[in-house]
Design an enzyme around this catalytic site. Structure first.
Site, PDB file in Angstrom:
ATOM      1  N   GLY A  22      42.454  41.089  55.697  1.00 53.31           N
ATOM      2  CA  GLY A  22      42.153  40.149  54.627  1.00 53.31           C
ATOM      3  C   GLY A  22      41.265  38.995  55.043  1.00 53.31           C
ATOM      4  N   SER A  23      40.710  39.040  56.261  1.00 47.91           N
ATOM      5  CA  SER A  23      39.888  37.905  56.687  1.00 47.91           C
ATOM      6  C   SER A  23      38.481  37.990  56.099  1.00 47.91           C
ATOM      7  CB  SER A  23      39.800  37.865  58.219  1.00 47.91           C
ATOM      8  OG  SER A  23      39.309  39.094  58.715  1.00 47.91           O
ATOM      9  N   LYS A 217      33.116  48.410  50.657  1.00 50.71           N
ATOM     10  CA  LYS A 217      32.746  46.990  50.538  1.00 50.71           C
ATOM     11  C   LYS A 217      32.937  46.250  51.850  1.00 50.71           C
ATOM     12  CE  LYS A 217      35.026  43.813  48.002  1.00 50.71           C
ATOM     13  NZ  LYS A 217      35.655  43.412  46.734  1.00 50.71           N
ATOM     14  N   LYS A 219      32.702  42.351  53.876  1.00 49.92           N
ATOM     15  CA  LYS A 219      32.640  40.895  53.785  1.00 49.92           C
ATOM     16  C   LYS A 219      31.404  40.392  54.515  1.00 49.92           C
ATOM     17  CE  LYS A 219      36.638  40.618  51.698  1.00 49.92           C
ATOM     18  NZ  LYS A 219      36.813  40.032  50.357  1.00 49.92           N
ATOM     19  N   ASP A 247      30.420  40.995  49.864  1.00 48.69           N
ATOM     20  CA  ASP A 247      31.307  39.984  49.275  1.00 48.69           C
ATOM     21  C   ASP A 247      31.262  38.729  50.146  1.00 48.69           C
ATOM     22  OD1 ASP A 247      33.381  38.479  48.252  1.00 48.69           O
ATOM     23  OD2 ASP A 247      34.910  40.023  48.455  1.00 48.69           O
ATOM     24  N   GLU A 273      29.185  39.953  45.716  1.00 47.78           N
ATOM     25  CA  GLU A 273      30.400  39.454  45.069  1.00 47.78           C
ATOM     26  C   GLU A 273      30.653  38.004  45.489  1.00 47.78           C
ATOM     27  OE1 GLU A 273      33.572  42.252  45.407  1.00 47.78           O
ATOM     28  OE2 GLU A 273      35.135  40.712  45.323  1.00 47.78           O
ATOM     29  N   GLU A 300      37.551  37.274  40.706  1.00 46.83           N
ATOM     30  CA  GLU A 300      38.904  37.172  41.274  1.00 46.83           C
ATOM     31  C   GLU A 300      39.413  35.737  41.238  1.00 46.83           C
ATOM     32  OE1 GLU A 300      37.641  38.513  45.373  1.00 46.83           O
ATOM     33  OE2 GLU A 300      39.243  37.150  45.941  1.00 46.83           O
ATOM     34  N   ASP A 323      41.244  39.241  37.566  1.00 38.21           N
ATOM     35  CA  ASP A 323      42.402  39.320  38.462  1.00 38.21           C
ATOM     36  C   ASP A 323      43.686  39.317  37.632  1.00 38.21           C
ATOM     37  OD1 ASP A 323      43.171  38.399  41.646  1.00 38.21           O
ATOM     38  OD2 ASP A 323      44.680  38.099  40.085  1.00 38.21           O
ATOM     39  N   HIS A 350      39.539  43.040  40.414  1.00 40.49           N
ATOM     40  CA  HIS A 350      39.892  42.665  41.777  1.00 40.49           C
ATOM     41  C   HIS A 350      41.273  43.225  42.097  1.00 40.49           C
ATOM     42  CE1 HIS A 350      41.856  39.537  44.515  1.00 40.49           C
ATOM     43  NE2 HIS A 350      40.915  40.073  45.253  1.00 40.49           N
ATOM     44  N   GLU A 381      38.969  48.116  42.605  1.00 37.08           N
ATOM     45  CA  GLU A 381      39.229  47.872  44.026  1.00 37.08           C
ATOM     46  C   GLU A 381      40.561  48.504  44.461  1.00 37.08           C
ATOM     47  OE1 GLU A 381      38.990  43.733  45.115  1.00 37.08           O
ATOM     48  OE2 GLU A 381      38.593  44.243  47.223  1.00 37.08           O
TER      49      GLU A 381
END
Lengths: 438, 438
Positions: A22-23, A217, A219, A247, A273, A300, A323, A350, A381
């Site tokens: 999740g970073s 996707k 980051k 993103d 994103e 989101e 979201d 999201h 997602e």
């Protein structure tokens, strides 16, 4: 008929910061968390479950707000609640003292989402249907009656909304049958977290391709050279035909977004994103004009339906990523789906976090069956984290969500998971040196 | 030098719903409240005081959020804090876990305002100056260094901001001298609350005229016939030359706002305030185009600088009514003042509530002296409620705020007031059948 006897919220946190799951460029150390709401009735076999999603500190603030927001439900009959899901929503929303703290944004809106998600879960359980089926079985008029169209009449009237839904009503079951075969297409973000090494990125991209995904996707936004190197790896692995999305998680000002995305254009991303502040409608419109044909996606952190209304009015986005735990449940989400349909913007919700995949599968299925009627440019997602904590976890096969079949909104967490991860007293947090301490 | 030893927040509520002070079409029963922050140092003679304003329920949620937000201050040296007020702001703001809950809006942003207001109060006390003087004594570069310009570079660069301030820097003291004579002009809302009878309205309008006010504001939006009758009374009493403003507190959709304001045009209001959702930039722009020459005002629920940026970009408002306890303190407010200057929009801050008048007087004085250099179309709200609870209450004479002279941001509440009105344990709430119970 049963009566509601309590609305209780629990602070549940998972130590995801330890593995950098999740970073991203904005959120470097999230502990994925849920302000988890249980609506209990005097029938021990009937409860409703819902939550909002946070990334750690402040989850307790949402818990306090959710318990306050849910209080008016206590004592109501379940029959009364499920018979008027629009009225219950308006009643909870009408507290003018709590309204001051938003209005309709931030912690209070997250809390409203948590409580009303649990109300919708309860309603689906009473009906004995998964949430998507509860919605698909409602008439256009019934759906519009529960949708929150306030502040939207300059772009969408009640009559228009009914007409949009009526158009597809006769053919709904054909699309249900189709999705029962194919599932609803999804993409994976699990490969691209910023904290992962190049080798892990390469391996996860290959695994995504092997698992049937057509979209991956990544980051971006912390370091341009790193982004170029990582995008090159990803493009090599997934090939020219698969879609690559990027993103930035809001790290850029508008001019910087335009410049940075321009420097990544050679990798042909489908969308950028969250290029900038989620509140910046006119900023997104400017970025979109500048980076075309790369699309702009956001949502989101889209705080409420009024924000999305303006995103549509201004032609600011190519993809709407609403979201399920930030908008105030199905009531407000319906309004966004209806506006998206009118403006021709695909909704690609999201997900990820804690339990968001469990929720959005219901919404995407409903969208295809009753609102949009198309899968073109749509992909929802999916992140393969934390599903083991849910009683009815989503099932993804060959890059698609399969249709949930159990009654409810798939929002119930396993009792042992909740107990172990309750913050700060659960076994995990009491035992471990957790990183989430405020 | 002193060190910060604690940041404590207290839930203070006043039972204003009993008298319908503050009643409007959206907020019928507010109990004016403050999430009141005290930053204590190891010097017993040096503390900082600040707050955010709420209207009752949920004030406890803000208190919890403010205590969390203030934690990083504990242990810092006061010297370090006051020497880098931009850095302290960015440090508190940078908590990515808390950011998720907004970002920069709702409860978390109100809490940030409460804490940073106390930091600014502390800084002014250390300097031995009222806040307005602390700001007036800062150079253009120093002011821009503490301003939060993030997400704004598409409309205002650092260099532009410095240049705007530099233009007026040489003549600041002349304007200070002028205001010392005249005060800063204000208008009163005390006359026009919706819950007041026609007789009380007439009497209060007359009292406003007698006290030297040239502007009177009335609440509208609950019932059109009532609005017409009340505006006729007010216009009769104040005469043709004084200004009448109307305030709908967000009750209308965009088309309804245009229609309703049209029906009140004969009373020649200077502005319609909060005609619709405070988030609706494009909606305000549409209302403004339709109701001209009546002006459009909004901002008391303007959530952050990105919202105001768009209001200016879209030409959506004639008057910017920023709120000193909703925006994240001087750091963010400075950015809004600078953008307003660039776009030529007068800032007429929102006030009233608990202690907002005490804060905004400092901001308006600073604006005239250092940013706008003009009083044209400027008038700051004043409501004559609850000042008795403050140690250094604002003083209004002949329709103008006089210059505060005591060190600080005038934010300190009387200890006996705080003790009596702490919710729910203070003497008032423990003894009375309070209406604010959640």
């Amino acid at each position: 008929m049963a009566r509601i006897v309590s609305v209780q919220a629990t602070d549940v946190r998972f130590p995801t910061s330890l593995t950098q799951d999740g970073s991203d460029a904005m959120n470097k150390d999230g502990d994925y968390s849920a302000a988890y709401v249980v609506i209990r009735t005097d029938d021990p076999a009937l409860s409703g479950y819902g939550f909002t999603f946070t990334i750690g500190r402040g989850n307790d603030v949402c818990v306090l707000a959710a318990e306050q927001r849910g209080l008016p439900l206590v004592g109501m009959s379940v029959e009364e609640v499920v018979a008027d899901l629009g009225g219950v929503y308006r009643h909870l929303k009408s507290d003018s003292q709590l309204r001051w703290l938003g209005p309709e944004k931030g912690v209070e809106h997250l809390a409203m989402a948590a409580v009303m998600n649990a109300v919708w879960d309860l309603a689906a359980r009473v009906a004995g249907k998964p949430l998507w089926r509860l919605l698909v079985d409602m008439t256009p008029e019934e759906l519009v009656d529960v949708a929150d169209l306030s502040y939207l009449s300059d772009v969408l009237t009640r009559d228009e909304a009914v007409a949009l839904l009526a158009e597809l009503a006769p053919t709904r079951e054909a699309r249900v049958a189709e999705l029962a075969e194919t599932g609803y297409p999804c993409y994976t973000t699990s490969a691209g977290w910023l904290g992962y090494s190049d080798d892990k990125l390469r391996r996860l991209c290959q695994e995504a391709v092997d698992a049937g995904y057509r979209h991956v996707k990544l980051k971006v936004g912390a370091n341009l050279d790193d982004d170029i190197r990582r995008l090159r790896i990803a493009r090599e692995v997934i090939g020219d035909d698969a879609q690559l999305m990027i993103d930035a998680n809001q790290v850029w000002d508008v001019p910087q977004a335009i410049e940075w995305v321009g420097a990544l254009a050679e990798f042909r991303p489908l969308w950028i994103e969250e290029p900038t502040s989620p509140d910046d409608v006119l900023g997104h419109a400017a970025v979109r004009r500048a980076v075309a044909p790369i699309g702009v996606a956001t949502g989101e952190h889209g705080m409420n339906r009024v924000l999305f209304k303006q995103m549509f009015q201004a032609g600011a986005i190519d993809y709407c990523q609403l979201d399920a735990a930030r908008l105030a449940s199905v009531n407000e989400i319906l309004a966004v789906y209806l506006m998206a349909r009118k403006f021709g913007v695909p909704v690609c919700p999201h997900a990820g976090g804690v339990g968001l995949c469990e929720l959005v599968q219901h919404l995407s299925i409903f969208d295809y069956v009753a609102v949009s009627g198309t899968l073109e440019d749509r992909v929802t997602e999916y992140v393969d984290h934390l599903h083991e904590h849910f009683v009815d976890p989503c099932v993804v096969e060959n890059g698609a969500y399969t249709l949930p079949s159990r009654p409810g909104y798939s929002a119930e967490m396993r009792a042992d998971s909740v107990a172990a991860h309750t913050y700060p007293t659960g076994a995990y947090w009491a035992g471990a040196a957790g990183s989430s301490g405020a």
